[in-house]
Motif scaffolding. Structure first.
Motif, PDB file in Angstrom:
ATOM      1  N   ASN A   1       0.810  -1.226   0.000  1.00  0.00           N
ATOM      2  CA  ASN A   1       0.000   0.000   0.000  1.00  0.00           C
ATOM      3  C   ASN A   1       0.842   1.276   0.000  1.00  0.00           C
ATOM      4  N   ALA A   2       0.191   2.380  -0.355  1.00  0.00           N
ATOM      5  CA  ALA A   2       0.810   3.708  -0.338  1.00  0.00           C
ATOM      6  C   ALA A   2       0.444   4.429   0.959  1.00  0.00           C
ATOM      7  N   TRP A   3       1.057   5.611   1.171  1.00  0.00           N
ATOM      8  CA  TRP A   3       0.885   6.329   2.437  1.00  0.00           C
ATOM      9  C   TRP A   3      -0.152   7.434   2.369  1.00  0.00           C
TER      10      TRP A   3
ATOM     11  N   LYS B   1       1.338  -5.252   3.316  1.00  0.00           N
ATOM     12  CA  LYS B   1       2.412  -4.355   3.749  1.00  0.00           C
ATOM     13  C   LYS B   1       1.984  -2.899   3.626  1.00  0.00           C
ATOM     14  N   PRO B   2       1.786  -2.227   4.767  1.00  0.00           N
ATOM     15  CA  PRO B   2       1.484  -0.792   4.689  1.00  0.00           C
ATOM     16  C   PRO B   2       2.738  -0.020   4.260  1.00  0.00           C
ATOM     17  N   ALA B   3       2.558   1.234   3.875  1.00  0.00           N
ATOM     18  CA  ALA B   3       3.708   2.085   3.545  1.00  0.00           C
ATOM     19  C   ALA B   3       4.451   2.440   4.835  1.00  0.00           C
TER      20      ALA B   3
ATOM     21  N   ALA C   1      10.749  -5.802   2.645  1.00  0.00           N
ATOM     22  CA  ALA C   1       9.458  -6.488   2.802  1.00  0.00           C
ATOM     23  C   ALA C   1       8.640  -6.426   1.511  1.00  0.00           C
ATOM     24  N   GLY C   2       8.608  -5.248   0.881  1.00  0.00           N
ATOM     25  CA  GLY C   2       7.816  -5.098  -0.347  1.00  0.00           C
ATOM     26  C   GLY C   2       8.333  -5.995  -1.461  1.00  0.00           C
ATOM     27  N   ALA C   3       9.650  -5.968  -1.662  1.00  0.00           N
ATOM     28  CA  ALA C   3      10.243  -6.792  -2.731  1.00  0.00           C
ATOM     29  C   ALA C   3      10.054  -8.276  -2.428  1.00  0.00           C
ATOM     30  N   ALA C   4      10.117  -8.660  -1.149  1.00  0.00           N
ATOM     31  CA  ALA C   4       9.925 -10.079  -0.786  1.00  0.00           C
ATOM     32  C   ALA C   4       8.516 -10.534  -1.161  1.00  0.00           C
TER      33      ALA C   4
ATOM     34  N   PHE D   1      -0.955  -3.620  -5.816  1.00  0.00           N
ATOM     35  CA  PHE D   1      -0.007  -2.569  -5.421  1.00  0.00           C
ATOM     36  C   PHE D   1      -0.627  -1.197  -5.640  1.00  0.00           C
ATOM     37  N   THR D   2      -0.421  -0.295  -4.695  1.00  0.00           N
ATOM     38  CA  THR D   2      -0.733   1.118  -4.904  1.00  0.00           C
ATOM     39  C   THR D   2       0.528   1.917  -4.632  1.00  0.00           C
ATOM     40  N   GLY D   3       0.912   2.770  -5.559  1.00  0.00           N
ATOM     41  CA  GLY D   3       2.116   3.575  -5.369  1.00  0.00           C
ATOM     42  C   GLY D   3       2.574   4.187  -6.678  1.00  0.00           C
TER      43      GLY D   3
ATOM     44  N   ASP E   1       9.708  14.912   4.976  1.00  0.00           N
ATOM     45  CA  ASP E   1      10.637  15.934   4.495  1.00  0.00           C
ATOM     46  C   ASP E   1      11.046  15.630   3.048  1.00  0.00           C
ATOM     47  N   LYS E   2      11.160  14.321   2.741  1.00  0.00           N
ATOM     48  CA  LYS E   2      11.535  13.935   1.374  1.00  0.00           C
ATOM     49  C   LYS E   2      10.464  14.394   0.371  1.00  0.00           C
ATOM     50  N   GLN E   3       9.200  14.175   0.733  1.00  0.00           N
ATOM     51  CA  GLN E   3       8.116  14.561  -0.169  1.00  0.00           C
ATOM     52  C   GLN E   3       8.064  16.083  -0.304  1.00  0.00           C
TER      53      GLN E   3
HETATM   54  P1  NAI Z   1       6.591   4.053  -3.720  1.00  0.00           P
HETATM   55  O1  NAI Z   1       5.949   3.607  -4.970  1.00  0.00           O
HETATM   56  O2  NAI Z   1       8.054   3.851  -3.566  1.00  0.00           O
HETATM   57  O3  NAI Z   1       5.894   3.324  -2.458  1.00  0.00           O
HETATM   58  C1  NAI Z   1       4.642   2.721  -2.453  1.00  0.00           C
HETATM   59  C2  NAI Z   1       4.701   1.384  -1.707  1.00  0.00           C
HETATM   60  O4  NAI Z   1       5.566   0.499  -2.399  1.00  0.00           O
HETATM   61  C3  NAI Z   1       5.259   1.469  -0.290  1.00  0.00           C
HETATM   62  O5  NAI Z   1       4.586   0.539   0.538  1.00  0.00           O
HETATM   63  C4  NAI Z   1       6.701   1.045  -0.475  1.00  0.00           C
HETATM   64  O6  NAI Z   1       7.273   0.512   0.699  1.00  0.00           O
HETATM   65  C5  NAI Z   1       6.562  -0.011  -1.540  1.00  0.00           C
HETATM   66  N1  NAI Z   1       7.765  -0.253  -2.336  1.00  0.00           N
HETATM   67  C6  NAI Z   1       8.755   0.619  -2.666  1.00  0.00           C
HETATM   68  N2  NAI Z   1       9.693   0.015  -3.408  1.00  0.00           N
HETATM   69  C7  NAI Z   1       9.303  -1.267  -3.575  1.00  0.00           C
HETATM   70  C8  NAI Z   1       9.850  -2.390  -4.259  1.00  0.00           C
HETATM   71  N3  NAI Z   1      10.998  -2.306  -4.925  1.00  0.00           N
HETATM   72  N4  NAI Z   1       9.166  -3.547  -4.229  1.00  0.00           N
HETATM   73  C9  NAI Z   1       8.009  -3.645  -3.578  1.00  0.00           C
HETATM   74  N5  NAI Z   1       7.444  -2.635  -2.897  1.00  0.00           N
HETATM   75  C10 NAI Z   1       8.076  -1.447  -2.903  1.00  0.00           C
HETATM   76  O7  NAI Z   1       6.247   5.582  -3.526  1.00  0.00           O
HETATM   77  P2  NAI Z   1       7.008   6.684  -2.610  1.00  0.00           P
HETATM   78  O8  NAI Z   1       8.488   6.607  -2.780  1.00  0.00           O
HETATM   79  O9  NAI Z   1       6.490   6.543  -1.235  1.00  0.00           O
HETATM   80  O10 NAI Z   1       6.500   8.040  -3.259  1.00  0.00           O
HETATM   81  C11 NAI Z   1       7.186   8.577  -4.383  1.00  0.00           C
HETATM   82  C12 NAI Z   1       6.230   9.149  -5.376  1.00  0.00           C
HETATM   83  O11 NAI Z   1       5.361   8.126  -5.845  1.00  0.00           O
HETATM   84  C13 NAI Z   1       5.310  10.230  -4.857  1.00  0.00           C
HETATM   85  O12 NAI Z   1       5.903  11.458  -4.886  1.00  0.00           O
HETATM   86  C14 NAI Z   1       4.150  10.127  -5.805  1.00  0.00           C
HETATM   87  O13 NAI Z   1       4.389  10.866  -6.958  1.00  0.00           O
HETATM   88  C15 NAI Z   1       4.107   8.670  -6.140  1.00  0.00           C
HETATM   89  N6  NAI Z   1       3.068   7.970  -5.368  1.00  0.00           N
HETATM   90  C16 NAI Z   1       1.862   7.838  -5.941  1.00  0.00           C
HETATM   91  C17 NAI Z   1       0.844   7.255  -5.262  1.00  0.00           C
HETATM   92  C18 NAI Z   1      -0.475   7.125  -5.917  1.00  0.00           C
HETATM   93  O14 NAI Z   1      -1.450   6.740  -5.277  1.00  0.00           O
HETATM   94  N7  NAI Z   1      -0.590   7.424  -7.180  1.00  0.00           N
HETATM   95  C19 NAI Z   1       0.980   6.767  -3.882  1.00  0.00           C
HETATM   96  C20 NAI Z   1       2.326   6.927  -3.363  1.00  0.00           C
HETATM   97  C21 NAI Z   1       3.306   7.514  -4.099  1.00  0.00           C
END
Ligand code: NAI
Ligand code: MG
Length: 497
Positions: free
Chosen positions: A169-171, A195-197, A231-234, A246-248, A349-351
């Protein structure tokens, strides 16, 4: 600015602080709350105060292995695979009840860990309860068919669960999106490794504790907190997982898809967006302008379907830009626990740094900064509502997902040009259309390549409303009838008579 989140504003807030103080940052595996096998943990912070809220267990491969084993055992146990649909529906209804009964506490946990205004958290918790109810209704309506065959046989289909579902999930709206994923998986008879964010795990942990109180069989829902790369990659790579949701970000979504190849696990991806919101000259301007501000400032712009590209007919651009900045300038940015606040902080802070770097990018590419563009205060990750005028659709601020309160106002000539520019993006998650012309509304709704279209409104959602991306905004659908397909598979059975 009152950023003292430790002075409770209500009873739910008081309970939230007490629960967070009790050290809830463990993994849920097979019905037991346990530390990570490595003993490692990490901090989660309150983005409004930068204070550390709690330590969260840092799950890794070995923890995911254990959670997958527990989920597999639960999936095959008669206490889950063999139960009547009525009982399965009742589990979901009971979860909805307990979410509602603890809504104020869940909302306060969400606001502490994620930073969204309390009124928004509270509304999202209500939405989460409705999601569990909606999917409880589906449980008794997931069925196969009888198909035509000759008189020597009898052909039918069974609609069966996928098995063990990994959910990452995303945050940005943690509890509501956890509810979507868990409720759908459970309604279809699957078990879950969730897996939560890492930035906002607490509301999911509290939800899991409440779910446990409903006596759901152990191992049906497992929670592994931790970082994406471990955890996410696993989860993404695991041979024992049948489906990943997946959401992210789009970049990580592509990695998830690549990781699925080894065991051909099913994948659904809810990814980013750069959604067009088009105001035609015949629109109800007051409504359109008010909604346009909400669509990029809501949740501080950390919304995948945010209307971040506002298309305005060229002769109206100056007037609309002025009215948008007038309203956005009045938005109250501050402590998300303060009544009447419009925008809380960004998640980290990163965001914040990422969002502010796009303000520089917009300036460098020659867009006109009409409002905001800076941090608010020096504590907490608050950013001003930010509006760029004179944007062209090929600038980075118009092409890349910023995920912060930044609007690009882009002129168009006529309807065809609005459609062309609206579609001229790698994304396709959502779009808004504002017009009083009925034919135009339907014509443009068909022409836009996006998974969700709003006409004369922007942003309403709900369990009933299918959500998902065209193009690089994703794979598959969540919510609505299509979501059942994403969590089931069909088997055909031929019986010779
Ligand atoms: P992210 O895509 O890295 O994280 C989302 C989820 O994926 C988190 O639970 C994270 O732990 C997991 N994750 C990260 N790398 C992974 C991997 N290699 N394998 C499996 N799981 C993995 O997003 P992040 O870095 O938190 O945010 C960066 C940008 O992504 C934001 O600025 C935004 O633009 C975008 N984003 C978009 C979302 C949406 O709903 N459209 C939600 C979150 C981020
Ligand atoms: Mg946090």
């Amino acid at each position: 600015m009152n950023v003292s989140a430790t002075v409770p504003v209500n009873d739910g807030h008081r309970k939230a602080l007490a629960w967070i103080g009790s050290g809830p940052g463990k993994l849920l595996i097979g019905g037991q709350w346990v530390d990570a096998r490595s003993g490692k943990s990490f901090e989660t912070v309150d983005p409004a105060t930068e204070a550390v809220l709690a330590r969260i267990a840092e799950g890794e491969q070995a923890d995911v292995d254990a959670a997958v084993a527990a989920a597999r055992k639960a999936f095959e146990a008669p206490s889950w695979s063999g139960i009547s649909p009525y009982l399965r529906a009742r589990y979901l209804l009971n979860i909805a009840e307990t979410v509602e009964a603890n809504a104020d506490e869940l909302a306060a946990i969400e606001t502490l860990d994620n930073g969204m205004p309390l009124a928004m958290s509270r509304a999202r918790v209500g939405g989460a309860a409705e999601l569990f109810r909606y999917y409880a209704g589906w449980v008794t309506k997931i069925f196969g068919r009888t198909d035509p065959w000759d008189s020597s046989g009898f052909l039918y289909t069974l609609r069966e669960p996928m098995g063990v579902c990994g959910q990452i999930n995303a945050w940005n709206v943690p509890l509501a999106t956890a509810a979507i994923k868990m409720a759908t998986a459970l309604a279809c008879g699957n078990t879950v490794v969730f897996k939560p964010a890492e930035q906002a795990s607490l509301s999911t942990l509290r939800l899991a504790a409440l779910i446990q109180e409903t006596d759901l069989p152990p191992g049906v829902v497992n929670i592994v907190t931790g970082f994406g790369t471990a955890a996410g990659a696993a989860i993404a790579n695991h041979a024992g997982i049948d489906k990943v949701a997946f959401t992210g970000s789009t970049a990580v979504g592509k990695q998830i898809l690549m990781s699925s190849v080894d065991n051909l696990k099913r994948v659904t991806l809810e990814l980013g967006g750069k959604s067009p919101n088009i105001i035609f000259p015949d629109a109800d301007m007051d409504q359109a302008i008010k909604a346009a501000v909400g669509s990029f400032c809501g949740n501080s712009g950390q919304v995948c379907s945010a209307g971040t590209r506002l298309f305005v007919q060229e002769s109206l651009c100056d007037e609309v830009t002025e009215r948008i900045t007038g309203i956005a300038a009045g938005y109250k940015v501050g402590s998300p626990f303060e009544a009447g606040i419009d925008m809380g902080p960004l998640i980290s802070d990163k965001q914040m740094a990422r969002v502010l770097s796009y303000v520089d990018a917009g300036r460098d590419e020659g867009a006109r900064l009409a409002l905001g563009g800076g941090r608010v205060g020096s504590r907490g990750y608050f950013v001003q509502p930010t509006v760029f005028g004179g944007v062209s659709n090929d600038m980075r601020i118009a092409r890349e997902e910023i995920f912060g309160p930044v609007l690009s106002i882009i002129p168009f000539r006529d309807e065809d040009d609005a459609i062309f520019q609206g579609n001229d993006t790698t994304y396709g998650l959502a779009a808004g259309i504002w017009t009083r012309d009925l034919s135009r509304a339907h014509r443009v709704a068909r022409a836009l390549k996006a998974g969700r279209i709003w006409v004369n409104t922007y942003g309403p959602s709900g369990a009933i409303m299918t959500f998902g991306g065209y193009k690089q905004s994703g794979y598959g659908r969540e919510q609505g009838a299509e979501s059942i397909e994403a969590y089931t598979q069909t088997k055909s059975v031929l019986v010779k008579l």
